[in-house]
Write a protein that holds these residues in place. Structure first.
Motif, PDB file in Angstrom:
ATOM      1  N   CYS A   1      29.035  36.481  36.795  1.00  0.00           N
ATOM      2  CA  CYS A   1      27.617  36.694  36.508  1.00  0.00           C
ATOM      3  C   CYS A   1      27.470  37.872  35.555  1.00  0.00           C
ATOM      4  CB  CYS A   1      26.823  36.978  37.786  1.00  0.00           C
ATOM      5  SG  CYS A   1      26.730  35.586  38.930  1.00  0.00           S
ATOM      6  N   ASP A   2      26.518  37.766  34.643  1.00  0.00           N
ATOM      7  CA  ASP A   2      26.353  38.811  33.640  1.00  0.00           C
ATOM      8  C   ASP A   2      24.914  38.782  33.125  1.00  0.00           C
ATOM      9  OD1 ASP A   2      26.579  40.684  31.643  1.00  0.00           O
ATOM     10  OD2 ASP A   2      28.358  39.806  30.723  1.00  0.00           O
ATOM     11  N   ALA A   3      24.192  39.867  33.378  1.00  0.00           N
ATOM     12  CA  ALA A   3      22.824  40.002  32.884  1.00  0.00           C
ATOM     13  C   ALA A   3      22.724  41.159  31.899  1.00  0.00           C
ATOM     14  CB  ALA A   3      21.858  40.222  34.046  1.00  0.00           C
TER      15      ALA A   3
ATOM     16  N   ARG B   1      37.767  49.009  26.952  1.00  0.00           N
ATOM     17  CA  ARG B   1      36.959  48.535  28.082  1.00  0.00           C
ATOM     18  C   ARG B   1      35.595  49.222  28.021  1.00  0.00           C
ATOM     19  NH1 ARG B   1      42.140  49.293  30.664  1.00  0.00           N
ATOM     20  NH2 ARG B   1      42.987  47.303  31.425  1.00  0.00           N
ATOM     21  N   ARG B   2      34.559  48.455  27.706  1.00  0.00           N
ATOM     22  CA  ARG B   2      33.221  49.042  27.604  1.00  0.00           C
ATOM     23  C   ARG B   2      32.128  48.065  28.047  1.00  0.00           C
ATOM     24  NH1 ARG B   2      30.325  47.015  23.500  1.00  0.00           N
ATOM     25  NH2 ARG B   2      31.327  46.162  21.625  1.00  0.00           N
ATOM     26  N   HIS B   3      32.475  47.172  28.970  1.00  0.00           N
ATOM     27  CA  HIS B   3      31.482  46.218  29.444  1.00  0.00           C
ATOM     28  C   HIS B   3      31.619  46.051  30.958  1.00  0.00           C
ATOM     29  CE1 HIS B   3      28.552  43.106  29.395  1.00  0.00           C
ATOM     30  NE2 HIS B   3      29.394  42.139  29.698  1.00  0.00           N
ATOM     31  N   HIS B   4      30.496  45.873  31.632  1.00  0.00           N
ATOM     32  CA  HIS B   4      30.419  45.735  33.083  1.00  0.00           C
ATOM     33  C   HIS B   4      30.037  44.296  33.410  1.00  0.00           C
ATOM     34  CE1 HIS B   4      28.428  47.514  37.024  1.00  0.00           C
ATOM     35  NE2 HIS B   4      29.176  46.438  37.266  1.00  0.00           N
ATOM     36  N   VAL B   5      30.853  43.625  34.237  1.00  0.00           N
ATOM     37  CA  VAL B   5      30.545  42.257  34.656  1.00  0.00           C
ATOM     38  C   VAL B   5      30.631  42.174  36.172  1.00  0.00           C
ATOM     39  CG1 VAL B   5      31.355  41.257  32.492  1.00  0.00           C
ATOM     40  CG2 VAL B   5      32.938  41.444  34.426  1.00  0.00           C
ATOM     41  N   LEU B   6      30.107  41.084  36.725  1.00  0.00           N
ATOM     42  CA  LEU B   6      30.041  40.894  38.174  1.00  0.00           C
ATOM     43  C   LEU B   6      30.746  39.612  38.584  1.00  0.00           C
ATOM     44  CD1 LEU B   6      26.212  41.612  38.626  1.00  0.00           C
ATOM     45  CD2 LEU B   6      28.092  43.263  38.860  1.00  0.00           C
ATOM     46  N   GLN B   7      31.515  39.702  39.664  1.00  0.00           N
ATOM     47  CA  GLN B   7      32.021  38.510  40.350  1.00  0.00           C
ATOM     48  C   GLN B   7      31.200  38.353  41.622  1.00  0.00           C
ATOM     49  OE1 GLN B   7      36.433  37.471  41.319  1.00  0.00           O
ATOM     50  NE2 GLN B   7      35.597  38.329  43.196  1.00  0.00           N
ATOM     51  N   VAL B   8      30.626  37.173  41.806  1.00  0.00           N
ATOM     52  CA  VAL B   8      29.724  36.949  42.934  1.00  0.00           C
ATOM     53  C   VAL B   8      30.196  35.722  43.715  1.00  0.00           C
ATOM     54  CG1 VAL B   8      27.342  36.588  43.643  1.00  0.00           C
ATOM     55  CG2 VAL B   8      27.830  37.908  41.573  1.00  0.00           C
TER      56      VAL B   8
ATOM     57  N   THR C   1      31.569  41.863  43.464  1.00  0.00           N
ATOM     58  CA  THR C   1      32.645  42.753  43.030  1.00  0.00           C
ATOM     59  C   THR C   1      32.414  43.106  41.573  1.00  0.00           C
ATOM     60  OG1 THR C   1      34.183  41.649  44.537  1.00  0.00           O
ATOM     61  CG2 THR C   1      35.144  43.080  42.858  1.00  0.00           C
ATOM     62  N   ASP C   2      32.509  44.396  41.258  1.00  0.00           N
ATOM     63  CA  ASP C   2      32.288  44.870  39.896  1.00  0.00           C
ATOM     64  C   ASP C   2      33.614  44.952  39.144  1.00  0.00           C
ATOM     65  OD1 ASP C   2      29.294  46.026  39.920  1.00  0.00           O
ATOM     66  OD2 ASP C   2      30.244  46.457  41.842  1.00  0.00           O
ATOM     67  N   PHE C   3      33.615  44.442  37.909  1.00  0.00           N
ATOM     68  CA  PHE C   3      34.784  44.526  37.039  1.00  0.00           C
ATOM     69  C   PHE C   3      34.394  45.186  35.716  1.00  0.00           C
ATOM     70  CE2 PHE C   3      36.202  40.337  39.170  1.00  0.00           C
ATOM     71  CZ  PHE C   3      36.939  41.019  40.135  1.00  0.00           C
ATOM     72  N   VAL C   4      35.378  45.753  35.042  1.00  0.00           N
ATOM     73  CA  VAL C   4      35.171  46.294  33.706  1.00  0.00           C
ATOM     74  C   VAL C   4      35.854  45.365  32.710  1.00  0.00           C
ATOM     75  CG1 VAL C   4      37.204  47.815  33.782  1.00  0.00           C
ATOM     76  CG2 VAL C   4      35.290  48.361  32.258  1.00  0.00           C
TER      77      VAL C   4
END
Length: 263
Positions: free
Chosen positions: A128-130, A112-119, A95-98
């Motif tokens: 998760c964040d790369a 809000r200017r960053h993209h993070v992941l819920q896995v 799932t993608d979050f901002v």
């Protein structure tokens, strides 16, 4: 979620080769952690296209060509979009979050200017964040409040904020400080377009000012700020500024794996 991935497409295999991952593919949390760590050690965070006024694309095919085929990097909207695609192809539920990025931010609350992941892995949810140039968790963070996650000399934890949702904290000189925050509203790929456009074009965007590159290494990390390269190894740091464009390009290849022909 599938617990195994019986067949891997050539595109996925090329991505795994790009990040140097040679382990099992079983949908486990340990494999998820290994994939993220490999990604951080091989794919640089960089804003060279923005500086060169090369338009960014968040389309999956364009990101794949840039990051996998041309051995480039990118910033969060590029890196986490493609990493999320890889994880989905390997059977993970993503799932993608901002997010709002708080570290070193003077204008608070930040935009809000960053993209993070819920896995999801093995029935548990992980952050998760790369896609961060600064120091961030090298391995996924389990999404449970107030659990400390030591990672080498670093330590992180998540807490809940009544206004800003999940807040990732880092232990810095004995004090917990905010790194970034996000709420649990799933984002579609199109939802990141405006934030990415602002980062790419706004006069006050940090991404338009000077070169910013970063990549973890087994010894520490390599970074670039403007023209200066900083090579961290343990507690030592070697700083230098290439004196010619040719030397600069050679340093990009040596320390970030970015070939001149790919730019």
């Amino acid at each position: 979620m599938n617990n195994t991935c019986d067949s891997i497409s050539p595109q996925v295999q090329a991505y795994l080769d790009r990040i140097g991952y040679e382990g099992p593919i079983d949908g486990s949390a340990e494999v998820l952690a290994a994939l993220q760590e490999c990604h951080l050690h091989t794919v640089p965070y960089e804003n060279l296209d923005i500086l060169n006024r090369t338009p960014l694309s968040l389309e999956r095919e364009a990101l794949y060509d840039k990051i996998v085929m041309r051995h480039r990097g990118g910033y969060c909207f590029e890196l986490n979009a493609l990493f999320g695609w890889l994880l989905r192809e390997l059977g993970y539920t993503v799932t993608d979050f901002v997010a709002r990025f708080w570290r070193d931010e003077t204008d608070t609350p930040p935009k809000r200017r960053h993209h993070v992941l819920q896995v999801e892995a093995e029935g548990q949810l992980y952050l998760c964040d790369a896609g961060v140039g600064g120091i961030v968790p090298r391995r996924p963070i389990r999404m449970i409040e107030q659990v400390e996650h030591p990672q080498g000399e670093e330590c992180y934890k998540l807490e809940r904020d009544a206004e800003f949702g999940w807040m990732l904290l880092e232990l810095h000189r004995g004090q917990w400080r905010r790194l970034y925050s996000f709420t649990e509203e799933p984002q579609l790929p199109k939802d990141f377009l405006m934030a990415s456009f602002w980062c790419e074009h706004a006069p006050d965007s940090i991404f338009t000012k000077e070169a910013m590159l970063a990549m973890r290494t087994r010894e520490g990390r390599n970074t670039v700020a403007g023209q200066e390269f900083r090579i961290f190894s343990g507690k030592d740091v070697h700083c230098f500024t290439p004196q010619t464009p040719e030397a600069y390009d050679e340093a990009l290849l040596t320390y970030f794996g970015i070939p001149l022909a790919s730019r």
